[in-house]
Design a protein around this motif. Structure first.
Motif, PDB file in Angstrom:
ATOM      1  N   LYS A  13       0.667  -1.152   0.198  1.00  0.00           N
ATOM      2  CA  LYS A  13      -0.084  -0.064  -0.034  1.00  0.00           C
ATOM      3  C   LYS A  13       0.915   1.308   0.259  1.00  0.00           C
ATOM      4  N   ASP A  14       1.893   1.282  -0.712  1.00  0.00           N
ATOM      5  CA  ASP A  14       2.708   2.638  -0.890  1.00  0.00           C
ATOM      6  C   ASP A  14       1.737   3.524  -1.869  1.00  0.00           C
ATOM      7  N   ALA A  15       1.670   4.843  -1.401  1.00  0.00           N
ATOM      8  CA  ALA A  15       0.939   5.617  -2.152  1.00  0.00           C
ATOM      9  C   ALA A  15       1.631   6.433  -2.885  1.00  0.00           C
ATOM     10  N   SER A  16       2.490   6.246  -3.804  1.00  0.00           N
ATOM     11  CA  SER A  16       3.202   6.690  -4.802  1.00  0.00           C
ATOM     12  C   SER A  16       2.181   6.999  -5.816  1.00  0.00           C
ATOM     13  N   VAL A  18      -0.997   6.986  -5.970  1.00  0.00           N
ATOM     14  CA  VAL A  18      -2.267   7.980  -5.493  1.00  0.00           C
ATOM     15  C   VAL A  18      -1.748   9.622  -5.864  1.00  0.00           C
ATOM     16  N   GLU A  19      -0.528   9.789  -5.376  1.00  0.00           N
ATOM     17  CA  GLU A  19       0.409  11.189  -5.472  1.00  0.00           C
ATOM     18  C   GLU A  19       0.266  11.533  -6.896  1.00  0.00           C
ATOM     19  N   VAL A  20       0.467  10.867  -7.761  1.00  0.00           N
ATOM     20  CA  VAL A  20       0.409  11.110  -9.238  1.00  0.00           C
ATOM     21  C   VAL A  20      -0.707  11.138 -10.242  1.00  0.00           C
ATOM     22  N   CYS A  21      -1.953  10.332  -9.544  1.00  0.00           N
ATOM     23  CA  CYS A  21      -3.017  10.341 -10.278  1.00  0.00           C
ATOM     24  C   CYS A  21      -3.590  11.735 -10.588  1.00  0.00           C
ATOM     25  N   PRO A  22      -3.684  12.165 -11.769  1.00  0.00           N
ATOM     26  CA  PRO A  22      -4.527  13.534 -12.130  1.00  0.00           C
ATOM     27  C   PRO A  22      -5.984  13.516 -11.854  1.00  0.00           C
ATOM     28  N   VAL A  23      -6.650  12.472 -11.733  1.00  0.00           N
ATOM     29  CA  VAL A  23      -8.026  12.314 -11.659  1.00  0.00           C
ATOM     30  C   VAL A  23      -8.472  11.647 -10.243  1.00  0.00           C
ATOM     31  N   ASP A  24      -7.456  11.449  -9.461  1.00  0.00           N
ATOM     32  CA  ASP A  24      -7.690  10.915  -8.139  1.00  0.00           C
ATOM     33  C   ASP A  24      -8.596   9.688  -8.311  1.00  0.00           C
ATOM     34  N   CYS A  25      -8.545   8.786  -9.027  1.00  0.00           N
ATOM     35  CA  CYS A  25      -9.292   7.561  -9.218  1.00  0.00           C
ATOM     36  C   CYS A  25      -8.766   6.118  -8.310  1.00  0.00           C
ATOM     37  N   ILE A  26      -7.600   6.366  -7.516  1.00  0.00           N
ATOM     38  CA  ILE A  26      -7.029   5.330  -6.900  1.00  0.00           C
ATOM     39  C   ILE A  26      -7.498   5.311  -5.252  1.00  0.00           C
ATOM     40  N   TYR A  27      -8.206   4.302  -4.696  1.00  0.00           N
ATOM     41  CA  TYR A  27      -8.776   4.309  -3.482  1.00  0.00           C
ATOM     42  C   TYR A  27      -8.421   3.266  -2.677  1.00  0.00           C
ATOM     43  N   THR A  28      -8.497   3.377  -1.162  1.00  0.00           N
ATOM     44  CA  THR A  28      -8.380   2.269  -0.664  1.00  0.00           C
ATOM     45  C   THR A  28      -9.027   2.487   0.798  1.00  0.00           C
ATOM     46  N   ASP A  29      -9.058   1.780   1.724  1.00  0.00           N
ATOM     47  CA  ASP A  29      -9.727   2.128   2.967  1.00  0.00           C
ATOM     48  C   ASP A  29      -8.807   1.373   4.093  1.00  0.00           C
ATOM     49  N   ASP A  31      -9.662  -1.310   5.758  1.00  0.00           N
ATOM     50  CA  ASP A  31      -9.749  -2.794   5.712  1.00  0.00           C
ATOM     51  C   ASP A  31      -9.211  -3.351   4.623  1.00  0.00           C
ATOM     52  N   ALA A  32      -9.026  -2.722   3.628  1.00  0.00           N
ATOM     53  CA  ALA A  32      -8.713  -3.338   2.263  1.00  0.00           C
ATOM     54  C   ALA A  32      -6.954  -3.694   2.217  1.00  0.00           C
ATOM     55  N   PRO A  33      -6.740  -4.636   1.794  1.00  0.00           N
ATOM     56  CA  PRO A  33      -5.179  -5.073   1.646  1.00  0.00           C
ATOM     57  C   PRO A  33      -4.343  -4.235   0.754  1.00  0.00           C
ATOM     58  N   GLN A  34      -5.091  -3.654  -0.428  1.00  0.00           N
ATOM     59  CA  GLN A  34      -4.356  -2.861  -1.183  1.00  0.00           C
ATOM     60  C   GLN A  34      -5.106  -1.918  -1.694  1.00  0.00           C
ATOM     61  N   TYR A  35      -4.450  -0.989  -2.776  1.00  0.00           N
ATOM     62  CA  TYR A  35      -5.278   0.213  -3.425  1.00  0.00           C
ATOM     63  C   TYR A  35      -5.822  -0.507  -4.537  1.00  0.00           C
ATOM     64  N   TYR A  36      -7.004   0.216  -5.150  1.00  0.00           N
ATOM     65  CA  TYR A  36      -7.624  -0.140  -6.308  1.00  0.00           C
ATOM     66  C   TYR A  36      -8.136   1.248  -7.208  1.00  0.00           C
ATOM     67  N   ILE A  37      -7.996   0.845  -8.266  1.00  0.00           N
ATOM     68  CA  ILE A  37      -8.400   1.944  -9.292  1.00  0.00           C
ATOM     69  C   ILE A  37      -9.633   1.921  -9.905  1.00  0.00           C
ATOM     70  N   ASN A  38     -10.351   2.831  -9.832  1.00  0.00           N
ATOM     71  CA  ASN A  38     -12.035   2.920 -10.091  1.00  0.00           C
ATOM     72  C   ASN A  38     -11.914   2.734 -11.695  1.00  0.00           C
ATOM     73  N   PRO A  39     -12.491   1.698 -12.358  1.00  0.00           N
ATOM     74  CA  PRO A  39     -12.302   1.611 -13.831  1.00  0.00           C
ATOM     75  C   PRO A  39     -13.247   2.675 -14.503  1.00  0.00           C
ATOM     76  N   ASP A  40     -14.304   3.248 -13.604  1.00  0.00           N
ATOM     77  CA  ASP A  40     -15.015   4.025 -14.323  1.00  0.00           C
ATOM     78  C   ASP A  40     -14.354   5.576 -14.472  1.00  0.00           C
ATOM     79  N   GLU A  41     -13.600   5.719 -13.593  1.00  0.00           N
ATOM     80  CA  GLU A  41     -12.877   7.183 -13.329  1.00  0.00           C
ATOM     81  C   GLU A  41     -11.228   7.089 -14.118  1.00  0.00           C
ATOM     82  N   CYS A  42     -10.686   6.061 -14.431  1.00  0.00           N
ATOM     83  CA  CYS A  42      -9.468   6.020 -14.897  1.00  0.00           C
ATOM     84  C   CYS A  42      -9.558   6.497 -16.341  1.00  0.00           C
ATOM     85  N   ILE A  43      -8.691   7.476 -16.507  1.00  0.00           N
ATOM     86  CA  ILE A  43      -8.479   8.175 -17.857  1.00  0.00           C
ATOM     87  C   ILE A  43      -7.348   7.454 -18.381  1.00  0.00           C
TER      88      ILE A  43
END
Length: 83
Positions: A13-16, A18-29, A31-43
């Motif tokens: 869960k390195d946030a590198s 997240v820091e470069v995503c221009p549309v902020d489509c990478i999420y976690t919480d 309880d989540a074991p990893q980050y996830y990219i929202n396929p509907d928001e990813c450009i």
């Protein structure tokens, strides 16, 4: 074609990315074991891929065979969250 985060991210869960995503489509919480990219928001810009220190991010059509389930896992994360 959205990008997908795969198995090497689990537990890191390195946030590198997240820091470069221009549309902020990478999420976690918490309880989540990893980050996830929202396929509907990813450009599909690819800015996240080279920033991942564990090489866990791939374009959907280039996800290695052993991690193909992560295409579904990423999409389901957002379906379950209601996003």
């Amino acid at each position: 074609m959205p990008y997908v985060i795969t198995a090497p991210c689990i537990g890191v869960k390195d946030a590198s990315c997240v820091e470069v995503c221009p549309v902020d489509c990478i999420y976690t919480d918490d309880d989540a074991p990893q980050y996830y990219i929202n396929p509907d928001e990813c450009i599909d810009c690819g800015a996240c891929e080279p920033e991942c220190p564990v090489s866990a991010i791939y374009p959907e059509d280039s996800v290695p065979e052993q991690w193909q389930d992560f295409i579904r896992i990423n999409a389901e994360y957002f379906q379950l969250k209601g996003s």
